[in-house]
Design an enzyme around this catalytic site. Sequence first.
Site, PDB file in Angstrom:
ATOM      1  CB  THR A   1      -0.781   6.399 -12.534  1.00 55.87           C
ATOM      2  OG1 THR A   1      -1.836   5.712 -13.205  1.00 55.87           O
ATOM      3  CG2 THR A   1      -0.299   5.566 -11.370  1.00 55.87           C
TER       4      THR A   1
ATOM      5  CG  HIS B   1      -3.504   3.817   3.418  1.00 55.60           C
ATOM      6  ND1 HIS B   1      -3.065   3.157   2.306  1.00 55.60           N
ATOM      7  CD2 HIS B   1      -3.906   2.850   4.280  1.00 55.60           C
ATOM      8  CE1 HIS B   1      -3.192   1.845   2.489  1.00 55.60           C
ATOM      9  NE2 HIS B   1      -3.702   1.631   3.679  1.00 55.60           N
TER      10      HIS B   1
HETATM   11  P1  NAD Z   1      -0.098  -0.104  -5.811  1.00 52.64           P
HETATM   12  O1  NAD Z   1       1.011   0.810  -6.232  1.00 52.64           O
HETATM   13  O2  NAD Z   1       0.212  -1.293  -5.043  1.00 52.64           O
HETATM   14  O3  NAD Z   1      -0.930  -0.596  -7.082  1.00 52.64           O
HETATM   15  C1  NAD Z   1      -1.432   0.265  -8.036  1.00 52.64           C
HETATM   16  C2  NAD Z   1      -2.111  -0.611  -9.106  1.00 52.64           C
HETATM   17  O4  NAD Z   1      -2.679   0.258 -10.050  1.00 52.64           O
HETATM   18  C3  NAD Z   1      -1.152  -1.526  -9.849  1.00 52.64           C
HETATM   19  O5  NAD Z   1      -1.660  -2.847  -9.869  1.00 52.64           O
HETATM   20  C4  NAD Z   1      -1.069  -0.923 -11.264  1.00 52.64           C
HETATM   21  O6  NAD Z   1      -0.998  -1.896 -12.277  1.00 52.64           O
HETATM   22  C5  NAD Z   1      -2.402  -0.217 -11.355  1.00 52.64           C
HETATM   23  N1  NAD Z   1      -2.392   0.973 -12.201  1.00 52.64           N
HETATM   24  C6  NAD Z   1      -1.431   1.933 -12.299  1.00 52.64           C
HETATM   25  N2  NAD Z   1      -1.830   2.903 -13.129  1.00 52.64           N
HETATM   26  C7  NAD Z   1      -3.067   2.535 -13.571  1.00 52.64           C
HETATM   27  C8  NAD Z   1      -3.994   3.142 -14.464  1.00 52.64           C
HETATM   28  N3  NAD Z   1      -3.739   4.310 -15.049  1.00 52.64           N
HETATM   29  N4  NAD Z   1      -5.174   2.518 -14.681  1.00 52.64           N
HETATM   30  C9  NAD Z   1      -5.447   1.317 -14.087  1.00 52.64           C
HETATM   31  N5  NAD Z   1      -4.600   0.708 -13.235  1.00 52.64           N
HETATM   32  C10 NAD Z   1      -3.423   1.320 -12.984  1.00 52.64           C
HETATM   33  O7  NAD Z   1      -1.111   0.821  -5.084  1.00 52.64           O
HETATM   34  P2  NAD Z   1      -2.143   0.496  -3.989  1.00 52.64           P
HETATM   35  O8  NAD Z   1      -2.615  -0.914  -4.103  1.00 52.64           O
HETATM   36  O9  NAD Z   1      -3.087   1.594  -4.003  1.00 52.64           O
HETATM   37  O10 NAD Z   1      -1.335   0.537  -2.601  1.00 52.64           O
HETATM   38  C11 NAD Z   1      -0.162   1.233  -2.357  1.00 52.64           C
HETATM   39  C12 NAD Z   1      -0.197   2.295  -1.294  1.00 52.64           C
HETATM   40  O11 NAD Z   1       0.311   3.422  -1.913  1.00 52.64           O
HETATM   41  C13 NAD Z   1      -1.487   2.737  -0.758  1.00 52.64           C
HETATM   42  O12 NAD Z   1      -1.416   2.458   0.568  1.00 52.64           O
HETATM   43  C14 NAD Z   1      -1.542   4.282  -0.896  1.00 52.64           C
HETATM   44  O13 NAD Z   1      -1.694   4.839   0.377  1.00 52.64           O
HETATM   45  C15 NAD Z   1      -0.206   4.661  -1.382  1.00 52.64           C
HETATM   46  N6  NAD Z   1      -0.061   5.594  -2.498  1.00 52.64           N
HETATM   47  C16 NAD Z   1      -0.960   6.584  -2.729  1.00 52.64           C
HETATM   48  C17 NAD Z   1      -0.783   7.451  -3.820  1.00 52.64           C
HETATM   49  C18 NAD Z   1      -1.792   8.538  -4.060  1.00 52.64           C
HETATM   50  O14 NAD Z   1      -2.370   9.046  -3.108  1.00 52.64           O
HETATM   51  N7  NAD Z   1      -2.050   8.907  -5.309  1.00 52.64           N
HETATM   52  C19 NAD Z   1       0.307   7.287  -4.682  1.00 52.64           C
HETATM   53  C20 NAD Z   1       1.215   6.271  -4.389  1.00 52.64           C
HETATM   54  C21 NAD Z   1       1.026   5.415  -3.313  1.00 52.64           C
END
Ligand code: NAD
Length: 262
Positions: free
Chosen positions: A33, A128
């Site tokens: 993020t 994934h």
């Molecule tokens: P999720 O969205 O369920 O959880 C993300 C977690 O990260 C949350 O608990 C949130 O509080 C925490 N978070 C957000 N920003 C943060 C930061 N800067 N520092 C610390 N913590 C932070 O994501 P997930 O559990 O990875 O699963 C969701 C699915 O989303 C995965 O299967 C993945 O494939 C996919 N996904 C991938 C991307 C990517 O490739 N960057 C982006 C979005 C979703």
Amino acid sequence: MATSPAPIEISRAAERIASARQLVVLSGAGISTESGIPDFRSPGGIWSRYDPNEFTFQRFCASAETRRRYWEMGAGLYPLLRAAEPNPAHRALAAFERRGGLRRIITQNIDGLHQRAGTSPQKIIEIHGTALAVACLSCERRRDRDEVQARFAAGDLDPRCECGGLLKPATISFGQAMPERETAQAFADAAAADVFLVVGSSLVVFPAASLPGVALEHGASLLIVNREETPYDANAVVVLRGSAGALLASIARELALPLEDA
Ligand code: NAD
């Protein structure tokens, strides 16, 4: 809003990482993020703008209209992924590899940022898949996503492979089978870990969410770096709440590891 972890907590995490011989990391959307890629579940996340039920694998295969909507969503999100740069959290993990002791980074992410930060590809499992490539669902040939997104932008609303098969970004959608080899390797790595570090995952998406449990059953110490609570916090030796970039950079500093620019 969580308060920043005390320096003593950073030191405890750093000590565990320093003594690890088989460090296994599970990273989720939260690690990226700070690179400008929204996660799925936080407010403003991807699922607050799109309905996940619309984009199951079965619907993608069955409906040309769903495929058009999917590529349209990609037209918005993919340039963001392509342009994103690794942040200090990705770079700290790359520094852990240079230090020694890193067995694997298992990532739920599809953005390729661990590789871009300098982690060796053989140390990374993308359970994934990746959003940077497109695969044919019939002949399995892979190609760069730029080419297919460009075809879509030019009016090819249901892009196909030369073999006639459906093209789909090489990510694992809801309802799609997990990649067998990568999933088996991830479970084997979790079982072999002496320290298991979770970074930026809500730990609610399976099977990735069962990996910390496998590591614990096999005697690993669990460390969690995440903004919010997770179902495993009570089982962790250290829980660091806050920004993954700032926290992992602090751990790297504590270990006197420089963060190299990617
Ligand atoms: P999720 O969205 O369920 O959880 C993300 C977690 O990260 C949350 O608990 C949130 O509080 C925490 N978070 C957000 N920003 C943060 C930061 N800067 N520092 C610390 N913590 C932070 O994501 P997930 O559990 O990875 O699963 C969701 C699915 O989303 C995965 O299967 C993945 O494939 C996919 N996904 C991938 C991307 C990517 O490739 N960057 C982006 C979005 C979703």
